[in-house]
Design a protein around this motif. Sequence first.
Motif, PDB file in Angstrom:
ATOM      1  N   GLN A 106     -51.425 -53.704 -48.886  1.00 15.81           N
ATOM      2  CA  GLN A 106     -51.675 -52.704 -47.854  1.00 15.81           C
ATOM      3  C   GLN A 106     -51.238 -53.137 -46.468  1.00 15.81           C
ATOM      4  O   GLN A 106     -50.698 -52.328 -45.705  1.00 15.81           O
ATOM      5  N   CYS A 107     -51.494 -54.387 -46.151  1.00 15.18           N
ATOM      6  CA  CYS A 107     -51.340 -54.831 -44.768  1.00 15.18           C
ATOM      7  C   CYS A 107     -50.078 -55.653 -44.512  1.00 15.18           C
ATOM      8  O   CYS A 107     -49.507 -55.584 -43.426  1.00 15.18           O
ATOM      9  N   ALA A 108     -49.646 -56.417 -45.499  1.00 11.21           N
ATOM     10  CA  ALA A 108     -48.490 -57.286 -45.287  1.00 11.21           C
ATOM     11  C   ALA A 108     -47.177 -56.602 -45.648  1.00 11.21           C
ATOM     12  O   ALA A 108     -46.161 -56.796 -44.991  1.00 11.21           O
ATOM     13  N   GLN A 109     -47.193 -55.776 -46.707  1.00  8.61           N
ATOM     14  CA  GLN A 109     -45.954 -55.174 -47.193  1.00  8.61           C
ATOM     15  C   GLN A 109     -45.718 -53.766 -46.667  1.00  8.61           C
ATOM     16  O   GLN A 109     -44.629 -53.226 -46.816  1.00  8.61           O
ATOM     17  N   ASN A 110     -46.726 -53.147 -46.095  1.00 10.50           N
ATOM     18  CA  ASN A 110     -46.612 -51.771 -45.656  1.00 10.50           C
ATOM     19  C   ASN A 110     -47.262 -51.583 -44.293  1.00 10.50           C
ATOM     20  O   ASN A 110     -48.059 -52.418 -43.849  1.00 10.50           O
ATOM     21  N   GLN A 111     -46.932 -50.482 -43.651  1.00 10.26           N
ATOM     22  CA  GLN A 111     -47.556 -50.108 -42.395  1.00 10.26           C
ATOM     23  C   GLN A 111     -48.070 -48.692 -42.539  1.00 10.26           C
ATOM     24  O   GLN A 111     -47.321 -47.732 -42.442  1.00 10.26           O
ATOM     25  N   PHE A 112     -49.356 -48.572 -42.819  1.00 13.18           N
ATOM     26  CA  PHE A 112     -49.974 -47.266 -43.027  1.00 13.18           C
ATOM     27  C   PHE A 112     -50.753 -46.844 -41.795  1.00 13.18           C
ATOM     28  O   PHE A 112     -51.166 -47.675 -40.990  1.00 13.18           O
ATOM     29  N   GLY A 113     -50.981 -45.536 -41.686  1.00 13.19           N
ATOM     30  CA  GLY A 113     -51.905 -44.991 -40.710  1.00 13.19           C
ATOM     31  C   GLY A 113     -53.151 -44.544 -41.448  1.00 13.19           C
ATOM     32  O   GLY A 113     -54.017 -45.340 -41.791  1.00 13.19           O
ATOM     33  N   LEU A 114     -53.235 -43.241 -41.734  1.00  7.52           N
ATOM     34  CA  LEU A 114     -54.351 -42.723 -42.505  1.00  7.52           C
ATOM     35  C   LEU A 114     -54.069 -42.866 -44.000  1.00  7.52           C
ATOM     36  O   LEU A 114     -52.974 -42.565 -44.467  1.00  7.52           O
ATOM     37  N   THR A 115     -55.056 -43.338 -44.727  1.00  7.34           N
ATOM     38  CA  THR A 115     -54.976 -43.464 -46.178  1.00  7.34           C
ATOM     39  C   THR A 115     -56.282 -42.936 -46.771  1.00  7.34           C
ATOM     40  O   THR A 115     -57.265 -42.729 -46.055  1.00  7.34           O
ATOM     41  N   LEU A 116     -56.283 -42.746 -48.071  1.00  3.91           N
ATOM     42  CA  LEU A 116     -57.482 -42.193 -48.701  1.00  3.91           C
ATOM     43  C   LEU A 116     -58.373 -43.299 -49.229  1.00  3.91           C
ATOM     44  O   LEU A 116     -57.973 -44.075 -50.098  1.00  3.91           O
ATOM     45  N   HIS A 117     -59.584 -43.359 -48.701  1.00  5.49           N
ATOM     46  CA  HIS A 117     -60.595 -44.263 -49.233  1.00  5.49           C
ATOM     47  C   HIS A 117     -61.074 -43.741 -50.590  1.00  5.49           C
ATOM     48  O   HIS A 117     -61.062 -44.459 -51.578  1.00  5.49           O
ATOM     49  N   GLY A 118     -61.479 -42.461 -50.628  1.00  6.88           N
ATOM     50  CA  GLY A 118     -61.902 -41.911 -51.909  1.00  6.88           C
ATOM     51  C   GLY A 118     -62.438 -40.499 -51.804  1.00  6.88           C
ATOM     52  O   GLY A 118     -62.640 -39.964 -50.709  1.00  6.88           O
ATOM     53  N   LEU A 119     -62.627 -39.909 -52.965  1.00  8.14           N
ATOM     54  CA  LEU A 119     -63.271 -38.598 -53.121  1.00  8.14           C
ATOM     55  C   LEU A 119     -64.655 -38.859 -53.675  1.00  8.14           C
ATOM     56  O   LEU A 119     -64.795 -39.397 -54.768  1.00  8.14           O
ATOM     57  N   TRP A 120     -65.684 -38.452 -52.918  1.00  3.05           N
ATOM     58  CA  TRP A 120     -67.055 -38.836 -53.240  1.00  3.05           C
ATOM     59  C   TRP A 120     -67.941 -37.626 -53.536  1.00  3.05           C
ATOM     60  O   TRP A 120     -68.228 -36.830 -52.637  1.00  3.05           O
ATOM     61  N   PRO A 121     -68.414 -37.467 -54.754  1.00  2.00           N
ATOM     62  CA  PRO A 121     -69.483 -36.502 -55.000  1.00  2.00           C
ATOM     63  C   PRO A 121     -70.755 -36.956 -54.278  1.00  2.00           C
ATOM     64  O   PRO A 121     -71.092 -38.144 -54.298  1.00  2.00           O
ATOM     65  N   ASN A 122     -71.435 -36.032 -53.624  1.00  5.84           N
ATOM     66  CA  ASN A 122     -72.648 -36.348 -52.862  1.00  5.84           C
ATOM     67  C   ASN A 122     -73.833 -35.571 -53.398  1.00  5.84           C
ATOM     68  O   ASN A 122     -73.683 -34.462 -53.922  1.00  5.84           O
ATOM     69  N   GLY A 123     -75.017 -36.134 -53.215  1.00  7.90           N
ATOM     70  CA  GLY A 123     -76.245 -35.445 -53.572  1.00  7.90           C
ATOM     71  C   GLY A 123     -76.770 -34.613 -52.422  1.00  7.90           C
ATOM     72  O   GLY A 123     -76.218 -34.631 -51.313  1.00  7.90           O
ATOM     73  N   ALA A 124     -77.862 -33.912 -52.655  1.00  3.92           N
ATOM     74  CA  ALA A 124     -78.428 -33.027 -51.639  1.00  3.92           C
ATOM     75  C   ALA A 124     -79.187 -33.791 -50.564  1.00  3.92           C
ATOM     76  O   ALA A 124     -79.376 -33.295 -49.456  1.00  3.92           O
ATOM     77  N   ASP A 125     -79.634 -35.007 -50.878  1.00  2.00           N
ATOM     78  CA  ASP A 125     -80.344 -35.801 -49.882  1.00  2.00           C
ATOM     79  C   ASP A 125     -79.641 -37.144 -49.740  1.00  2.00           C
ATOM     80  O   ASP A 125     -78.418 -37.207 -49.825  1.00  2.00           O
TER      81      ASP A 125
END
Length: 258
Positions: free
Chosen positions: A95-114
């Motif tokens: 991620q850091c040595a071979q490429n130069q990214f800006g915004l990337t996706l951490h993940g898609l997270w299902p969430n609960g109600a609380d």
Amino acid sequence: MRTLTLTTALLAGLSLTLAACELGPDAPSRGPVLIPAAAEGATCDVPADLTPARPYRIPADEVAADVPVAFNMLAVSWSPQACRSGKDYPDERYQCAQNQFGLTLHGLWPNGADNRHPRYCAAPGPAIPVATVRKHFCMTPSPSLQQHEWAAHGTCGWDSPEAYFEQAARMWNGLNKPDLEAIPAQRLTAGAIRDAFVAANPGLPREGVFIATTDGWFREARLCYARDYRPMRCPRGLGAPDRERLKLAPTGTAQTPR
């Protein structure tokens, strides 16, 4: 090494994005939609030696398989901050040595109600297939993080890593990525970053952008979506308040932190 150049014409796409944003990533298309995939000039080199990460032992105290999904979050990270802090993306070489990214996706997270969220809902099985890891590397440039996101979050709504990452990719590709470095340093606040995401994505409510920070540095934006993947207000706050002044880790190594 295969090189993917993610260059897009932002101005050409702005007039065509409204329908997609209002319909949501899974809604039927009403016509061709051009959506920029990344900031102009960004590049992604998929390493020739890229291999899947090994599955890891699920932490028993983090299992929450019985929590119903109330909504989803798309966690969009600022890659230079992950590289600067060493958090979230454990494959620094890719991620850091071979490429130069800006915004990337951490993940898609299902969430609960609380404050309890579905997590580790099933045994993740073997390592993610290498073809899947390579296909989604430019979105989530860390095999270790991909393995974690599938195990911790993907098993709570999808039958396979392919299905999970395909849904994440539809949402990621349907999101216009704002140029955060265009915000003047003296005006860089959580509110300015929130406004940038909303301005780039008509149909995304301002109350649907949660801003996460680390010690005064912008870390990531967590965008809230309903169970049908339509943008919605975040039901439990927005993270950093609008007025909070932030710093932004630079994408170029020659730049000075802001």
